[in-house]
Scaffold this active site. Structure first.
Site, PDB file in Angstrom:
ATOM      1  N   HIS A  60      42.275  30.216  39.878  1.00  0.00           N
ATOM      2  CA  HIS A  60      41.846  31.522  39.322  1.00  0.00           C
ATOM      3  C   HIS A  60      42.319  32.707  40.181  1.00  0.00           C
ATOM      4  O   HIS A  60      43.056  33.471  39.448  1.00  0.00           O
ATOM      5  CB  HIS A  60      40.064  31.768  39.540  1.00  0.00           C
ATOM      6  N   HIS A  85      41.311  37.803  46.549  1.00  0.00           N
ATOM      7  CA  HIS A  85      40.071  38.754  46.075  1.00  0.00           C
ATOM      8  C   HIS A  85      38.697  38.204  46.187  1.00  0.00           C
ATOM      9  O   HIS A  85      37.705  38.851  46.122  1.00  0.00           O
ATOM     10  CB  HIS A  85      40.368  39.235  44.683  1.00  0.00           C
ATOM     11  N   GLU A  89      33.907  37.276  49.581  1.00  0.00           N
ATOM     12  CA  GLU A  89      32.728  37.336  49.161  1.00  0.00           C
ATOM     13  C   GLU A  89      32.149  35.863  48.987  1.00  0.00           C
ATOM     14  O   GLU A  89      31.101  35.574  49.038  1.00  0.00           O
ATOM     15  CB  GLU A  89      32.666  37.826  47.512  1.00  0.00           C
ATOM     16  N   ASP A  90      33.165  35.100  48.597  1.00  0.00           N
ATOM     17  CA  ASP A  90      32.668  33.554  48.485  1.00  0.00           C
ATOM     18  C   ASP A  90      32.777  32.799  49.613  1.00  0.00           C
ATOM     19  O   ASP A  90      32.223  31.345  49.515  1.00  0.00           O
ATOM     20  CB  ASP A  90      33.322  32.958  47.029  1.00  0.00           C
ATOM     21  N   ASP A 151      41.252  40.397  36.954  1.00  0.00           N
ATOM     22  CA  ASP A 151      40.499  39.372  37.205  1.00  0.00           C
ATOM     23  C   ASP A 151      39.441  38.952  35.787  1.00  0.00           C
ATOM     24  O   ASP A 151      39.030  37.917  35.542  1.00  0.00           O
ATOM     25  CB  ASP A 151      39.451  39.774  38.226  1.00  0.00           C
ATOM     26  N   ASP A 271      48.504  48.430   7.046  1.00  0.00           N
ATOM     27  CA  ASP A 271      49.412  48.256   8.192  1.00  0.00           C
ATOM     28  C   ASP A 271      48.965  47.033   8.886  1.00  0.00           C
ATOM     29  O   ASP A 271      48.497  47.555  10.205  1.00  0.00           O
ATOM     30  CB  ASP A 271      49.387  49.623   8.797  1.00  0.00           C
TER      31      ASP A 271
END
Length: 733
Positions: A60, A85, A89-90, A151, A271
């Site tokens: 990812h 990124h 956080e994780d 992301d 179009d």
């Protein structure tokens, strides 16, 4: 499923090498080393993590970094930030470690990204608050938003492995905020893909249908493009232009939007694709070169004068520059032709990042539309103190719309959001002019402040020293600037009036020989059913509550017991709600669910077979909406915590109202044939039928009761067989 670590390792390295290949052209000094270090840090931090699809998590961040480089055109700092990124956080890694190893600017971007994560799992205001935080980071470093968009794009591309309710929520949130944001930052390609993916997950039938139709017409379209382009190529070569011509189909979402807006079928969208002529010319002669090519195109094909758009003389606010014209081809169909230089094309494809690349070459003399927009965002964030949901609403209204160009009496150009009014224009010139405006002269004619501006209007604002803003101004002020100034004035005004009201109440209490205590204030609030003291004092001051009504009865202990305050009533309601209890698991809709309080939403009239979701309203229990409902995007992105999964049970006893639209050539006995099929062959009851016939062509709407979508589909197929009927489709009544 057996996982082969060696196969996975090779796949990860393959993605990493691809990233380096794209980054290579702009790498300086030891950039490659820094990227490698970031990759290894991320690989180590995420080593035991997997995505919902089962693949290693590291793919990812690698994909996000790839999008940042290849599709947005960002550099080394952004690649490093994209790779890292999710780390803070994780995983166990701290922001201070990132700063130590990769420097301040990477740490700052990651901090910005960490602030705005987790948008999914909270209630309404939390979600809007997150959006607000994200926009605050825009004023620090726009790369935060660009990486967030990368992301989000990768999350949307891999949404297939998510559960259905998450798909709907993430897709709607994308449509509500991220797609307009991509548009505003000039990332047209990303914006179109986000919109198409939104459609793929919320209305997959329509998405598949249009995709198939585009695929079926591909060969014919390519031949048409070749024939159309060949005389142009010849002439451009003859005149010595260096150029490239592309023909690309319009996005699925924009085709659907056109079908809905103009009420036409797929075959009538003229179009379906645009021809793009891209010139390789020096920047100083771009404008002249584009107009020369326009002249060549219109030598061969007749232009539609209403469809000429010159975004070279006045670029759009997101920096987009191009010359658009629609011309009639030799086969009798309209074709959109876009003429631009290589520089303009790169800005149109990659938006903000490309825009900076060209910054150094003389374009900095005049502030670009994009920078003006970002400054406007800053301005909005600083002046806006409304609640987060209101703020989001205003933000979208102001900054995600097309512009209108208007002039002051001295000829100065002002760019405002589409639908802006004369009042907005007054505030755009100066706050004091806005505050005292009484009307305007547009092109020498007197107009009210609510007048909606048109492109090219020249406006003179009329003022008076006695004029003051009123509540009703909020009804026709649309720009954030005007609205926040008016609200500020009204708040201040209310405060002063409330102060005067408080003095009136104090005098009145003294007159009644009643003590001025908080307990007595509470009795007055209960008696007049007002929530806040300030509101109560304000109503007294403006006479909405007559001061004489504050009398002995309000404080009489006997009468007080008979009244129940609004607070008590509210908590009583909450208890009732608790006992009734609405489960937020799957809601199954059918005839046996009468015990669950649900209603069918009238905005989209879902019927069994439709893809639906439930929405917990504050007053009416659960409302069932179609996932393709016009309101769905806003509900799912702003109130994710109130969305209830829902699906139909098999049942045919109930009937539901649906609307169908019929078009065709008129003849005697037609209505008779239609009604026969509806009421006899399929036992369908009609609620209403309206047919309008003009010059041999009829257009009708029929409201009918059906069991489900397949029942409706059968009816549509039978009606299509009636002689003279050309189109039958369902519409949202």
């Amino acid at each position: 499923m057996v996982i082969d670590p060696e196969v996975e390792r090779k796949e990860i390295l393959q993605h990493y090498r691809r990233l380096l290949r794209y980054a290579k052209p702009f790498l300086k000094g030891n950039d490659a080393k820094i990227i490698k270090k970031a990759f290894n840090t991320s690989l180590e931090a995420h080593k035991n993590m997997r995505r919902k699809s089962g693949e290693p998590y590291i793919l990812h961040p690698l994909a996000v970094a790839q999008i940042a480089v290849e599709e947005i055109g960002l550099g080394t700092t952004s690649i490093v930030a994209a790779l890292l990124h999710d780390v803070v956080e994780d995983t166990e890694v701290e922001l201070s470690e990132i700063e130590r190893d990769f420097g301040k600017s990477v740490a700052k971007i990651i901090e910005g990204l960490t602030k705005i994560s987790g948008v999914f799992d909270y209630g309404t205001s939390q979600q809007a608050e997150n959006f607000r935080k994200m926009l605050l980071t825009l004023s620090d470093d726009v790369r935060v938003i660009l990486i967030k968009l990368a992301d989000r794009l990768h999350n949307m591309r891999t949404l297939g492995s998510m559960p259905r309710d998450k798909q709907l929520k993430i897709a709607s949130e994308t449509m509500y905020l991220y797609a307009p944001l991509a548009h505003r930052l000039g990332l047209y390609v990303i914006k179109s893909e986000l919109e198409d993916l939104y459609l793929k997950y919320t209305d997959s039938e329509t998405y598949k249908d249009i995709t198939n139709k585009i695929r079926q017409t591909k060969a014919a379209r390519n031949k048409f493009i070749r024939d159309f382009v060949s005389p142009l190529e010849e002439e451009l070569k003859k005149q010595g232009f260096k150029f490239e011509i592309k023909g690309r189909p319009k996005s699925i979402y924009s085709i659907l939007k056109k079908i809905k807006k103009q009420n036409i079928t797929f075959d009538e969208v003229y179009d379906l694709f645009a021809i793009r002529v891209i010139l390789d010319v020096p920047q100083e002669i771009e404008k002249a070169a584009c107009w020369s090519v326009y002249s060549i195109v219109t030598d061969f094909y007749q232009p539609n004068p209403d469809r000429l758009r010159d975004w070279i003389s006045t670029p759009r606010a997101n920096g987009y520059e191009s010359l658009h014209t629609t011309v009639m081809s030799k086969t009798g169909s309209w074709v959109e032709v876009q003429i631009r230089s290589k520089r303009m094309d790169e800005i149109a494809e990659k938006g903000y990042a490309a825009h900076w690349k060209y910054k150094g070459d003389g374009s900095s003399a005049q502030e670009s539309g994009l920078e003006q927009w970002i400054n406007k965002v800053r301005d909005m964030l600083e002046t806006n103190d409304s609640n987060a949901l209101e703020f989001m609403d205003e933000f979208r209204k102001n900054l995600f719309v097309e512009e209108v160009f208007a002039f002051t009496p001295k000829g100065e150009l002002k760019i405002l959001p589409d639908r802006a009014t004369a009042l907005d224009f007054a505030f755009e010139i100066h706050t004091q002019i806005g505050m005292h405006s009484i009307g305007a002269k547009v092109n020498q004619k007197l107009v009210p402040l609510s007048y909606k501006l048109h492109n090219g209007d020249q406006i003179e604002i009329l003022t008076s020293k006695k004029q003051r803003p009123s509540e009703e101004w909020l009804g026709y002020a649309t720009t954030s600037r005007a609205r926040s100034k008016i609200k500020e004035y009204l708040r201040e005004d209310k405060k002063q009036k409330a102060e005067a009201g408080r003095e009136m109440v104090e005098k009145r209490l003294a007159h009644l020989h009643v003590e001025n205590t908080s307990a007595n204030l509470h009795l007055m609030l209960n008696y007049f059913n007002v929530q806040h003291p300030q509101e109560f004092y304000y109503r007294i001051a403006i006479g909405r509550i007559d001061i004489k009504e504050v009398n002995e009865e309000v404080f009489d202990p006997e009468l007080v017991h008979q009244r129940i305050g609004p607070e008590e009533a509210k908590s009583f309601d909450r208890e009732v709600q608790k006992i009734r209890g609405v489960s937020s698991d799957m809601l199954v809709i059918g005839e046996k669910t009468s015990k669950i309080d649900y209603k069918i939403a009238t905005c989209c009239n879902p019927i069994p077979g439709d893809d639906v979701f439930g929405f917990e309203t504050e007053k009416d229990g659960i409302r069932i909406h179609r996932t393709s409902c016009p309101k769905a995007v806003e509900l799912m992105s702003n109130y994710g915590n109130r969305i209830v999964k829902a699906k139909w049970t098999d049942q045919y006893e109930l009937v539901f109202l649906a609307g169908i639209r019929i078009k065709g050539t008129d003849r005697v006995g037609l209505v008779n044939d239609l009604t026969k099929i509806i009421s006899n062959s399929l036992k369908v009851n009609m609620r209403s039928i309206t047919l309008d016939s003009q010059d041999g062509v009829f257009d009708g709407k029929i409201m009918i009761f059906v069991n489900d979508t397949s029942h409706l589909e059968k009816l549509i197929q039978r009606l299509l067989k009636v002689k003279g009927v050309l189109l039958v489709e369902r519409f949202d009544s």
